[in-house]
Write a protein that holds these residues in place. Structure first.
Motif, short mmCIF file in Angstrom:
data_model
loop_
_atom_site.label_atom_id
_atom_site.label_comp_id
_atom_site.label_asym_id
_atom_site.label_seq_id
_atom_site.Cartn_x
_atom_site.Cartn_y
_atom_site.Cartn_z
N ALA A 224 70.17 -7.27 16.76
CA ALA A 224 70.44 -8.01 18.09
C ALA A 224 69.88 -7.28 19.24
CB ALA A 224 72.10 -7.86 18.19
N LEU A 225 69.61 -6.00 19.43
CA LEU A 225 69.35 -5.67 20.70
C LEU A 225 67.92 -5.92 20.74
CD1 LEU A 225 69.50 -3.56 22.98
CD2 LEU A 225 68.86 -1.58 21.45
N ARG A 226 67.02 -5.90 19.45
CA ARG A 226 65.74 -6.32 19.75
C ARG A 226 65.56 -7.93 20.17
NH1 ARG A 226 64.15 -8.13 13.85
NH2 ARG A 226 65.37 -9.75 14.84
N ASP A 227 66.43 -8.67 19.65
CA ASP A 227 66.15 -10.14 19.95
C ASP A 227 66.84 -10.20 21.53
OD1 ASP A 227 65.49 -10.72 17.36
OD2 ASP A 227 67.48 -11.54 16.83
N GLN A 228 67.64 -9.62 21.84
CA GLN A 228 68.11 -9.65 23.46
C GLN A 228 66.92 -9.02 24.18
OE1 GLN A 228 71.73 -7.33 24.29
NE2 GLN A 228 72.21 -8.02 26.18
N PHE A 229 66.40 -8.07 23.93
CA PHE A 229 65.21 -7.53 24.59
C PHE A 229 64.00 -8.57 24.98
CE2 PHE A 229 61.12 -5.24 25.07
CZ PHE A 229 61.42 -4.50 26.29
N THR A 230 63.76 -9.06 23.43
CA THR A 230 62.62 -10.02 23.45
C THR A 230 63.04 -11.28 24.45
OG1 THR A 230 61.94 -9.47 21.26
CG2 THR A 230 61.39 -11.56 22.09
N LYS A 231 64.12 -11.58 24.42
CA LYS A 231 64.48 -12.70 25.17
C LYS A 231 64.25 -12.38 26.68
CE LYS A 231 68.21 -16.16 25.83
NZ LYS A 231 69.56 -16.57 25.58
N ALA A 232 64.85 -11.34 26.96
CA ALA A 232 65.04 -10.82 28.49
C ALA A 232 63.42 -10.84 28.93
CB ALA A 232 65.87 -9.57 28.69
N LEU A 233 62.83 -10.13 28.13
CA LEU A 233 61.19 -9.86 28.46
C LEU A 233 60.45 -11.13 28.70
CD1 LEU A 233 59.04 -7.67 28.96
CD2 LEU A 233 58.48 -7.61 26.44
N ARG A 234 60.87 -12.13 28.00
CA ARG A 234 59.98 -13.40 28.14
C ARG A 234 60.43 -14.07 29.42
NH1 ARG A 234 60.76 -15.52 22.05
NH2 ARG A 234 58.59 -14.40 21.15
N GLN A 235 61.74 -14.00 29.71
CA GLN A 235 62.36 -14.53 31.00
C GLN A 235 61.56 -13.83 32.19
OE1 GLN A 235 64.04 -17.38 31.39
NE2 GLN A 235 63.52 -17.01 33.51
N PHE A 236 61.51 -12.54 31.94
CA PHE A 236 60.73 -11.60 33.17
C PHE A 236 59.43 -12.25 33.42
CE2 PHE A 236 64.13 -8.79 34.19
CZ PHE A 236 63.53 -7.91 34.94
N LYS A 237 58.61 -12.50 32.37
CA LYS A 237 57.24 -12.99 32.44
C LYS A 237 57.32 -14.53 33.01
CE LYS A 237 55.22 -10.34 28.66
NZ LYS A 237 54.55 -10.29 27.54
N ALA A 238 58.38 -15.34 32.53
CA ALA A 238 58.19 -16.68 33.11
C ALA A 238 58.61 -17.01 34.48
CB ALA A 238 59.23 -17.48 32.03
N ASP A 239 59.52 -16.00 34.80
CA ASP A 239 59.72 -16.28 36.40
C ASP A 239 59.08 -15.31 37.43
OD1 ASP A 239 61.12 -13.75 36.11
OD2 ASP A 239 62.98 -14.38 35.86
N GLY A 240 57.91 -14.54 37.00
CA GLY A 240 57.30 -13.87 37.66
C GLY A 240 57.68 -12.36 38.09
N ARG A 241 58.54 -11.97 37.66
CA ARG A 241 59.09 -10.51 38.00
C ARG A 241 58.24 -9.55 37.21
NH1 ARG A 241 65.58 -10.71 36.70
NH2 ARG A 241 64.84 -12.46 35.03
#
Length: 263
Positions: A224-241
């Protein structure tokens, strides 16, 4: 009554286990500047800032520590730490670590020689087979180089745990080349070149671009932690952060990271 006692014991066992593997999660990294390294103010670096920002976005508590590379591998294997970064993929590692589904940081491996050296690299490792090559112990530099090492394509491979030792050996002539991260080696050399007699240069083309990851121990169920981290990291890349963090570090490192040697 005995059944109630047994049930209570089972409950306590699982409750204790759950508490042991919950936040704050123990995250380890290793000394690999400029991506991760320790200063008087704590652990910092390009990848460190990304990991801290992602976990803050996830609202998950964590404790960040630095371990030597080989010790970190043993710790993630035994479950003494929950997460470890930045780790390159190797099939045998999947037996004891779970990789995030998104790349944390791409790494570029390059060969380095003394500036006066006439050694050339033309993508084929056979041209380097007769030279003494230095590399870090238990480190991966991409599938093509790793396979060449495993098949004994190189005459002499010398392994050390620290890049500082490899730089010293390159300057003293104990090795002819060293392989390492294209930014990390130059970053380190810029801060230690006063102790070295000779300038160095990076050979082109680069050896290989290899993705590195956040990994999670398989000793506990951290999917669950792995999936949460993966999702958050992808969002960081998508929004430019994600890129903004890298851009900020590139400005910091601009005067220290160069293509060849210091003037």
């Amino acid at each position: 009554m005995p059944y109630k006692v047994i049930a209570l014991l089972i409950y306590c066992l699982f409750a204790t286990s759950s508490l042991s593997y919950s936040a704050p999660f123990k995250i380890a990294t290793f000394h690999f500047p400029p991506y991760e390294y320790t200063t008087d103010e704590g652990i910092t670096g390009i990848s460190v800032d990304i990991v801290k920002a992602v976990f803050k976005e996830m609202e998950v508590e964590f404790k960040l520590i630095e371990l030597p590379w080989s010790r970190g591998l043993r710790a993630i294997k035994k479950g003494n730490i929950d997460c470890f970064f930045e780790v390159l993929w190797k099939q045998e590692r999947e037996a004891y670590m779970d990789y995030a589904k998104e790349v944390l940081m791409p790494e570029t491996a390059s060969f380095f020689v003394l500036a006066k050296s006439s050694i050339q690299f033309t993508r084929g490792f056979s041209s380097l087979a007769q030279y003494k090559i230095g590399m870090r112990q238990d480190f991966s530099y991409g599938s093509s180089f790793d396979k060449s090492v495993d098949s004994n394509q190189f005459k002499i491979i010398i392994k050390r745990t620290k890049n500082e030792d490899l730089l010293r050996m390159l300057n003293t002539g104990e090795i002819d080349l060293l392989i390492g991260d294209k930014y990390g080696i130059l970053y380190l050399y810029q801060r230690t070149f006063i102790r070295h007699k000779h300038a160095i240069k990076r050979l082109k083309p680069d050896v290989e671009d290899t993705p590195s990851y956040m990994v999670f121990t398989k000793q506990h169920d951290l999917s669950a932690l792995r999936d949460q981290f993966t999702k958050a990291l992808r969002q960081f890349k998508a929004d430019g952060r994600y890129q903004r963090i890298i851009n900020r570090w590139e400005k910091i490192l601009q005067q220290n990271i160069i293509e060849n040697t210091p003037p």
